[in-house]
Design an enzyme around this catalytic site. Structure first.
Site, short mmCIF file in Angstrom:
data_model
loop_
_atom_site.label_atom_id
_atom_site.label_comp_id
_atom_site.label_asym_id
_atom_site.label_seq_id
_atom_site.Cartn_x
_atom_site.Cartn_y
_atom_site.Cartn_z
N HIS A 156 104.21 68.33 21.73
CA HIS A 156 104.19 69.76 22.08
C HIS A 156 103.92 69.98 23.56
O HIS A 156 104.08 71.11 24.06
CB HIS A 156 103.19 70.53 21.21
CG HIS A 156 101.75 70.35 21.57
ND1 HIS A 156 100.91 69.49 20.90
CD2 HIS A 156 100.97 70.94 22.52
CE1 HIS A 156 99.70 69.56 21.41
NE2 HIS A 156 99.71 70.43 22.40
N ASP A 165 103.49 64.55 16.37
CA ASP A 165 103.18 65.17 17.66
C ASP A 165 102.91 64.12 18.74
O ASP A 165 102.03 64.30 19.59
CB ASP A 165 102.00 66.13 17.56
CG ASP A 165 101.99 67.17 18.69
OD1 ASP A 165 102.98 67.23 19.44
OD2 ASP A 165 100.99 67.89 18.82
N SER A 191 95.55 68.33 25.46
CA SER A 191 96.51 67.76 24.53
C SER A 191 97.23 66.56 25.13
O SER A 191 97.76 66.64 26.25
CB SER A 191 97.54 68.81 24.12
OG SER A 191 96.97 69.81 23.33
#
Length: 305
Positions: free
Chosen positions: A43, A73, A147
């Site tokens: 992402h 992911d 992230s």
């Protein structure tokens, strides 16, 4: 966008005022090979038109996407550097225990590299992000921008890829999640070698069996109960299971001798099987116990088990 409404918004705008390009998003990553192979989240980079990697010393390198996997992911990008780059090593997430100390590194809110400390709060978390969720939960503060960054054990080895937080405020409240290295390593290896992930597929929808109470009946759903096998709720007429003679109502007890005790575990076991290989599926059909050989197919996009 992650800075909007925070005290850092003004400073971020000032810092980027003279840049001609528009910064649309920022995340983290870590180098696993001196040649410039970098792990991050899908992402963070999966839909980017251009990827720029900024090292902790300020060096900027253009990167290309090697491959990404939206179901876990995980993404892999590569940069080219005139000199070998410093890199980190994978650790064994299976050896990590609840209560172990960890360090999380990343780029929170785009302000630059930082580290936070905490412990492993839980293992095996299903946060509803995908069918293969098996997250490590940590309480080290991570925020938007973290992230794709690494979580280290006390030996300096990466045992998780920081991926998500639960927060009513948008910032850290001490509930963060990472993809364990045991899973991430396999995904990264396939993306590096093939640029894609080939997963096994049976062509069934399944639900947990628990003392006569079914779990989720949704296609490929991962029920949350523990019970005595996993019931086949439906079958793709052209899929591998149908060709092998499996039927709706059959209860899967094991695959290649490995016990199947939840729909989630069945989906993960099948997905980890190489497409084209044969597996032995033990099922209960009424009062009968059957061993059914099934040639596993290639999992289509947006497919269950």
């Amino acid at each position: 966008p992650e800075l909007r409404g925070t005290p850092m918004e003004r400073a971020f705008r000032e810092r980027n005022r003279n840049r001609r390009e528009q910064v649309l998003g920022a995340g983290s990553g870590f180098i696993i090979d001196p040649s410039g192979l970098i792990v991050t989240n899908n992402h963070v980079v999966g839909r980017a038109d251009r990827i720029t990697v900024v090292l902790s010393d300020g060096t900027e390198l253009q990167a290309r996407l090697v491959g990404s996997d939206d179901l876990t992911d995980i993404a892999v990008v590569r940069v080219t550097s005139p000199t070998p780059l410093p890199y980190v090593s994978w650790g064994d997430s299976n050896a990590a225990q609840v209560g172990d100390w960890i360090l999380a590194a990343g780029n929170p809110f785009g302000i630059g590299t930082s580290v936070t400390a905490g412990i492993i709060s839980a293992r095996g978390r299903d946060i509803g992000a995908g069918p293969f969720d098996d997250m490590i939960q940590i309480d080290a503060p991570i925020n938007p921008g973290n992230s794709g960054g690494p979580t280290f054990n006390m030996d300096g080895e990466v045992i998780a890829v920081n991926t998500a937080i639960v927060s009513p405020t948008g910032g850290s409240v001490g509930i963060g999640f990472g993809v364990p290295s045991e899973m991430a390593q396999r995904i990264v290896a396939d993306l590096r070698d093939k640029g894609r992930i080939d997963r096994g597929w049976l062509g069934v929808s399944v639900q947990d069996v628990q003392a006569g109470v079914g779990g989720t009946g949704t296609t490929g759903g991962a029920g949350r109960g523990t019970g005595t096998g996993v019931a086949i709720a439906g079958i793709d007429r052209t899929g591998p299971a149908a060709k092998a003679g499996l039927r709706p109502g059959d209860v899967v007890m094991s695959i290649n001798g490995g016990r199947v005790d939840s729909a989630r575990n069945l989906i993960k076991a099948v997905a980890a099987t190489t497409p084209g290989s044969s597996v032995r599926v033990q099922v209960r059909r009424g009062a009968q116990s059957l061993d059914v050989p099934v040639t596993v197919g290639l999992r289509p996009a947006e497919s269950p088990s």
